[in-house]
Motif scaffolding. Structure first.
Motif, short mmCIF file in Angstrom:
data_model
loop_
_atom_site.label_atom_id
_atom_site.label_comp_id
_atom_site.label_asym_id
_atom_site.label_seq_id
_atom_site.Cartn_x
_atom_site.Cartn_y
_atom_site.Cartn_z
N LEU A 44 3.52 -9.39 -9.27
CA LEU A 44 3.86 -9.70 -7.89
C LEU A 44 3.41 -8.58 -6.96
O LEU A 44 2.82 -8.83 -5.91
N ARG A 45 3.68 -7.33 -7.33
CA ARG A 45 3.25 -6.20 -6.51
C ARG A 45 1.73 -6.12 -6.48
O ARG A 45 1.14 -5.76 -5.46
N PHE A 46 1.11 -6.44 -7.59
CA PHE A 46 -0.36 -6.43 -7.68
C PHE A 46 -0.95 -7.42 -6.67
O PHE A 46 -1.86 -7.09 -5.91
N LYS A 47 -0.39 -8.65 -6.63
CA LYS A 47 -0.87 -9.68 -5.70
C LYS A 47 -0.61 -9.26 -4.26
O LYS A 47 -1.42 -9.49 -3.37
N TRP A 48 0.55 -8.65 -4.03
CA TRP A 48 0.90 -8.20 -2.69
C TRP A 48 -0.09 -7.15 -2.19
O TRP A 48 -0.56 -7.20 -1.06
N GLN A 49 -0.45 -6.19 -3.05
CA GLN A 49 -1.36 -5.13 -2.65
C GLN A 49 -2.76 -5.68 -2.38
O GLN A 49 -3.45 -5.21 -1.47
N ILE A 50 -3.17 -6.67 -3.17
CA ILE A 50 -4.48 -7.30 -2.92
C ILE A 50 -4.46 -8.00 -1.56
O ILE A 50 -5.42 -7.89 -0.79
N THR A 51 -3.36 -8.70 -1.28
CA THR A 51 -3.22 -9.39 0.01
C THR A 51 -3.29 -8.43 1.18
O THR A 51 -3.97 -8.67 2.17
N VAL A 52 -2.58 -7.31 1.05
CA VAL A 52 -2.59 -6.29 2.12
C VAL A 52 -3.99 -5.73 2.31
O VAL A 52 -4.47 -5.55 3.44
N THR A 53 -4.66 -5.45 1.20
CA THR A 53 -6.02 -4.89 1.27
C THR A 53 -6.98 -5.86 1.97
O THR A 53 -7.79 -5.45 2.81
N ILE A 54 -6.88 -7.14 1.63
CA ILE A 54 -7.73 -8.15 2.26
C ILE A 54 -7.42 -8.25 3.76
O ILE A 54 -8.32 -8.36 4.60
N ALA A 55 -6.12 -8.18 4.10
CA ALA A 55 -5.71 -8.25 5.50
C ALA A 55 -6.29 -7.08 6.29
O ALA A 55 -6.82 -7.25 7.40
N VAL A 56 -6.21 -5.88 5.70
CA VAL A 56 -6.76 -4.69 6.37
C VAL A 56 -8.27 -4.82 6.50
O VAL A 56 -8.86 -4.42 7.51
N LEU A 57 -8.90 -5.39 5.48
CA LEU A 57 -10.36 -5.58 5.52
C LEU A 57 -10.76 -6.54 6.64
O LEU A 57 -11.78 -6.33 7.31
N LEU A 84 3.64 -12.40 9.97
CA LEU A 84 3.64 -13.38 8.87
C LEU A 84 4.19 -12.74 7.60
O LEU A 84 4.97 -13.34 6.87
N SER A 85 3.77 -11.50 7.35
CA SER A 85 4.27 -10.77 6.18
C SER A 85 5.76 -10.51 6.30
O SER A 85 6.52 -10.66 5.35
N PHE A 86 6.18 -10.12 7.50
CA PHE A 86 7.59 -9.83 7.75
C PHE A 86 8.44 -11.09 7.51
O PHE A 86 9.48 -11.04 6.85
#
Length: 227
Positions: A44-57, A84-86
């Motif tokens: 779950l944390r792995f998916k969350w970090q990927i999502t954040v990275t894509i968002a920042v990108l 949306l994340s919040f």
């Protein structure tokens, strides 16, 4: 901004300073993506970090390729992603606790040399003898081998390691299971749980998920994909 005010050097910012900032930003994104791999055990944390990275990108791409006159759009994109994340974590409080792991507040404890020596003996015994592989292991069994009372051992673990005896033992059992899975043993997942010291499949899965954030089967799949 103090020495080169934006209002006086707009063109310099457009042609030189902003591109340098964006290039540095992109380097940070690339570097951070490598660190995400260290959390693959917690899916779950792995998916969350990927999502954040894509968002920042996405935000980086907007500021890098969109015309300077439309920079305000980057702020809108950032605000949209943030809220949306919040809302996602506000609605899913249980998921939030798994992604943002709450760490125990450990009090400053002055450990005496005698206590430190006892902890070293305990860890040495766990590593060399592997008593945790016995599913019927009890506090008294470990205390007897260390030549101390059960009360002393319980206090040693609770006050100095900030965990219960069961949690302490299960940590070693989970690490043993992870080692067996990683070394591609011929045992089934259930067999690995038994060898590691768990007396039931449910106890194994529960402890494994607590300590790694994922199930033994998913952990095995991820290890296989990385090898």
């Amino acid at each position: 901004m103090v020495f080169i005010p934006f209002k006086d050097y707009r063109q310099l910012y457009k042609t030189t300073i902003f591109p340098i900032i964006n290039a540095q930003w992109f380097v940070y994104i690339i570097i951070s993506s490598f660190f995400i791999k260290s959390n693959y055990e917690n899916s779950l944390r792995f998916k969350w970090q990927i999502t954040v990275t894509i968002a920042v990108l996405i935000i980086w791409a907007y500021f890098t390729f969109i015309s300077f006159e439309y920079f305000v759009g980057g702020s809108i994109i950032f605000s949209t992603i943030f809220y949306l994340s919040f809302l996602f974590f506000l609605i899913n409080k249980k998921i939030s606790s798994k992604v943002f792991e709450k760490r125990k507040v450990i009090k400053n404890i002055n450990i005496s040399k005698e206590t430190e020596k006892s902890i070293e003996q305990l860890i040495s015994y766990m590593v060399s003898e592997k008593p945790y592989k016995n599913p019927d292991l009890k506090l008294a069994d470990v205390a007897q081998n260390l030549d101390i009372s059960s009360h002393e051992l319980s206090k040693l673990i609770n006050e100095n390691l900030q965990i219960s005896f069961t949690e302490f033992i299960n940590k070693y059992r989970v690490e043993e299971a992870k080692l067996l899975i990683t070394t591609k043993s011929n045992y089934t997942i259930e067999g690995i749980g038994n060898i590691s010291g768990f007396n039931s499949k449910s106890a194994f899965y529960k402890a494994f998920k607590i300590h790694t954030g994922t199930t033994p089967s998913k952990y095995e799949s991820k290890i296989s994909s990385l090898l």
